[in-house]
Each structure stands twice: as structure tokens, then as C-alpha cells.
Scaffold this active site. Structure first.
Site, short mmCIF file in Angstrom:
data_model
loop_
_atom_site.label_atom_id
_atom_site.label_comp_id
_atom_site.label_asym_id
_atom_site.label_seq_id
_atom_site.Cartn_x
_atom_site.Cartn_y
_atom_site.Cartn_z
N ASP A 32 -4.69 4.97 6.31
CA ASP A 32 -5.19 6.25 6.60
C ASP A 32 -6.19 5.87 7.71
O ASP A 32 -6.02 5.55 8.96
CB ASP A 32 -5.69 7.13 5.64
CG ASP A 32 -6.40 8.39 6.15
OD1 ASP A 32 -6.14 8.80 6.97
OD2 ASP A 32 -7.32 8.75 5.05
N ASP A 40 -1.54 11.00 -5.28
CA ASP A 40 -2.02 11.91 -5.98
C ASP A 40 -2.87 13.15 -5.32
O ASP A 40 -3.40 12.89 -4.03
CB ASP A 40 -2.86 11.45 -7.39
CG ASP A 40 -4.13 11.25 -6.83
OD1 ASP A 40 -4.17 10.28 -5.69
OD2 ASP A 40 -5.30 11.57 -7.32
N GLU A 75 0.99 -0.94 -0.09
CA GLU A 75 -0.07 -0.08 -0.04
C GLU A 75 1.01 1.16 0.05
O GLU A 75 2.13 1.39 0.55
CB GLU A 75 -0.87 -0.09 1.21
CG GLU A 75 -2.06 -0.60 1.03
CD GLU A 75 -3.38 0.18 0.67
OE1 GLU A 75 -2.77 1.26 -0.24
OE2 GLU A 75 -4.44 -0.22 0.76
N ASP A 76 0.37 2.30 -0.52
CA ASP A 76 1.01 3.62 -0.45
C ASP A 76 0.90 4.10 0.99
O ASP A 76 1.78 4.71 1.72
CB ASP A 76 0.46 4.75 -1.53
CG ASP A 76 -0.87 4.86 -1.59
OD1 ASP A 76 -1.68 3.94 -0.68
OD2 ASP A 76 -1.66 5.49 -2.28
N PHE A 126 -2.73 15.82 4.74
CA PHE A 126 -2.85 15.07 3.34
C PHE A 126 -1.40 15.52 2.78
O PHE A 126 -0.87 16.51 2.80
CB PHE A 126 -3.76 15.89 2.85
CG PHE A 126 -4.12 15.45 1.32
CD1 PHE A 126 -4.77 14.41 1.23
CD2 PHE A 126 -3.63 16.41 0.25
CE1 PHE A 126 -4.75 13.76 -0.32
CE2 PHE A 126 -3.93 15.65 -1.19
CZ PHE A 126 -4.48 14.36 -1.32
N ARG A 180 1.88 12.55 -8.76
CA ARG A 180 2.17 11.15 -8.34
C ARG A 180 3.75 11.11 -8.84
O ARG A 180 4.40 10.12 -8.45
CB ARG A 180 1.53 10.07 -9.30
CG ARG A 180 0.17 9.97 -8.91
CD ARG A 180 -0.66 8.71 -9.46
NE ARG A 180 -2.02 8.70 -9.63
CZ ARG A 180 -2.62 8.40 -8.55
NH1 ARG A 180 -2.19 7.88 -7.49
NH2 ARG A 180 -4.11 8.42 -8.48
N LYS A 230 -0.91 6.77 8.96
CA LYS A 230 -1.19 7.83 9.77
C LYS A 230 -1.94 7.24 11.00
O LYS A 230 -3.23 7.22 11.03
CB LYS A 230 -2.16 8.62 9.18
CG LYS A 230 -1.83 9.41 7.87
CD LYS A 230 -2.88 10.25 7.16
CE LYS A 230 -2.71 10.75 5.84
NZ LYS A 230 -3.79 11.29 5.09
P1 5GP Z 1 -7.83 4.26 3.99
O1 5GP Z 1 -8.87 3.33 3.58
O2 5GP Z 1 -6.88 3.66 5.00
O3 5GP Z 1 -8.57 5.55 4.74
O4 5GP Z 1 -7.24 5.10 2.86
C1 5GP Z 1 -6.52 4.43 2.02
C2 5GP Z 1 -6.16 5.18 0.69
O5 5GP Z 1 -6.84 6.41 0.68
C3 5GP Z 1 -4.85 5.28 0.13
O6 5GP Z 1 -4.45 3.88 -0.51
C4 5GP Z 1 -4.85 6.55 -0.65
O7 5GP Z 1 -5.25 6.14 -1.91
C5 5GP Z 1 -5.86 7.32 0.04
N1 5GP Z 1 -5.19 8.15 0.94
C6 5GP Z 1 -5.12 8.34 2.31
N2 5GP Z 1 -4.48 9.38 2.72
C7 5GP Z 1 -3.87 10.09 1.71
C8 5GP Z 1 -3.27 11.23 1.56
O8 5GP Z 1 -2.84 11.86 2.60
N3 5GP Z 1 -2.83 11.51 0.54
C9 5GP Z 1 -3.47 10.83 -0.67
N4 5GP Z 1 -2.92 11.33 -1.79
N5 5GP Z 1 -4.10 9.80 -0.59
C10 5GP Z 1 -4.27 9.41 0.63
#
Ligand code: 5GP
Length: 178
Positions: free
Chosen positions: A106, A163, A102-103, A156, A169, A134
Site C-alpha cells: 500500500d 482482513d 506480501e499480501d 480497501f 480472511r 496499490k
Molecule cells: P503498507 O505498509 O504498504 O502501507 O501496508 C502494508 C500492509 O497494510 C499490508 O500487509 C496489509 O496488512 C495492510 N493493508 C494495506 N492495504 C490493505 C487493504 O486494502 N486491505 C487490508 N485488509 N489490509 C491492507
């Protein structure tokens, strides 16, 4: 140094040298942990494409690669908590060791969804590796999250695969919104 991506401004949070160093460390850990096995590394598109590519080049054990595509931000700067499942991995994972790449984690919802979805296919093991985490944004803990590059504050970020409105990106470092 401030940069602009679409209509927002960002400043450097993690530079490319620091990312490269950490990627090497994680790859070494994975290579040790999976010594003698051939895991399937599953990149979660779009955000993890650079991280997955760089990590793979530093892993020195046999690995297979697959990709899946999920989305949850849809051009904004916070999670919608809705997950769009764009495409699935095209390999049989029964009895295999899976490492999800995963990138960023969150709320944890995307990873939780993916682990649930793949677990029913009876892999031998499933763990996740995320470049960023996070911790304060987590709404559910995901026990499978074993490798984390950097813990960041609840802000963010863009760059190195991540992106804003599909831009940013290609930035070499990771930038936070100002
Ligand atoms: P989660 O399901 O854990 O809330 O979110 C995961 C996805 O939300 C990540 O794979 C990413 O695509 C997007 N995401 C969460 N935080 C960020 C952020 O700070 N910046 C960006 N660009 N994408 C985020």
C-alpha cells in the site's frame, strides 16, 4: 454480489479462478528465475498466509519456508504508518536468496521496513512478491518488489488472507469496500 464483513459491505473485485491463474504464473516465473538455487520464501503474516501456501504448492524448485509477522492496519481501513513487529524469522539468512511474500503493498512502508531489517543480515539477494499493489498509494518505491499479482486502485480490500477487523480472511476471492 454484495457481502458483509463485520460492519462494512464489499463487492467482488478478483475471483478465485483469476487468483489461482495468476498464482501459477508467478510461481512459474519464480521457478525459472531461481532454477538451480534454493531460496528461502518468507511469508509475512497474517495477510499472506493463503497466498504463500498456494504459491509454494505451484513452485517446482527446492525452497525453504519461514514466516515473520508484522502489522500496520490494526482493524481500520487505512494504514496507521506505524509498524508492529510481532515476530521475526527463525533462520539464518546470511548468503541465502530471500523472497518476501506480501499480501498487499500500500504505502510501501512495511516492505521497506522489512527489507532494511533483513538486508543487514547479509543475504545473497532479497526480492519481494506481493499479490496486490496499490500504485497510487505508494509513498516510497521499493526496488526489491519484483513480482506483483494485480495492481488495484486505492481502495480497501478483504479476502484471500486480507482482513477487516480480523474477519474476511477466509473468503476465496478479493472484495472491495463499497
Ligand atoms: P503498507 O505498509 O504498504 O502501507 O501496508 C502494508 C500492509 O497494510 C499490508 O500487509 C496489509 O496488512 C495492510 N493493508 C494495506 N492495504 C490493505 C487493504 O486494502 N486491505 C487490508 N485488509 N489490509 C491492507
Amino acid at each position: 454480489m454484495k457481502i458483509q464483513v463485520a460492519d462494512l459491505h464489499f463487492k467482488l473485485l478478483i475471483d478465485s479462478d483469476k487468483i489461482a491463474k495468476r498464482v501459477k504464473e508467478i510461481a512459474e516465473q519464480i521457478s525459472n528465475d531461481y532454477c538451480g538455487r534454493t531460496p528461502i520464501v518468507v511469508g509475512v503474516l497474517n495477510g499472506s498466509f493463503l497466498f504463500t501456501a498456494d504459491l509454494l504448492r505451484e513452485i517446482d524448485i527446492p525452497v525453504e519456508v519461514a514466516f515473520t509477522k508484522l502489522a500496520s492496519y490494526f482493524g481500520g481501513t487505512s494504514s496507521t504508518r506505524k509498524i508492529r513487529d510481532d515476530f521475526d524469522i527463525a533462520v539464518d539468512i546470511k548468503g541465502r536468496d530471500i523472497i518476501l511474500i506480501e499480501d498487499i503493498v500500500d504505502t510501501g512502508n512495511t516492505l521497506h521496513y522489512l527489507v532494511d531489517k533483513l538486508s543487514v543480515r547479509e543475504p545473497a539477494s532479497i526480492v519481494a512478491c506481493s499479490l496486490l499493489l496499490k500504485p497510487k498509494a505508494l509513498e516510497r518505491t521499493v526496488d526489491e518488489l519484483k513480482y506483483v499479482g494485480f495492481e488495484i486502485r486505492n481502495e480497501f480490500v478483504v479476502g484471500y488472507g486480507l482482513d477487516y477487523k480480523e474477519q474476511g480472511r477466509n473468503l476465496k476471492g478479493i472484495y472491495k469496500k463499497v
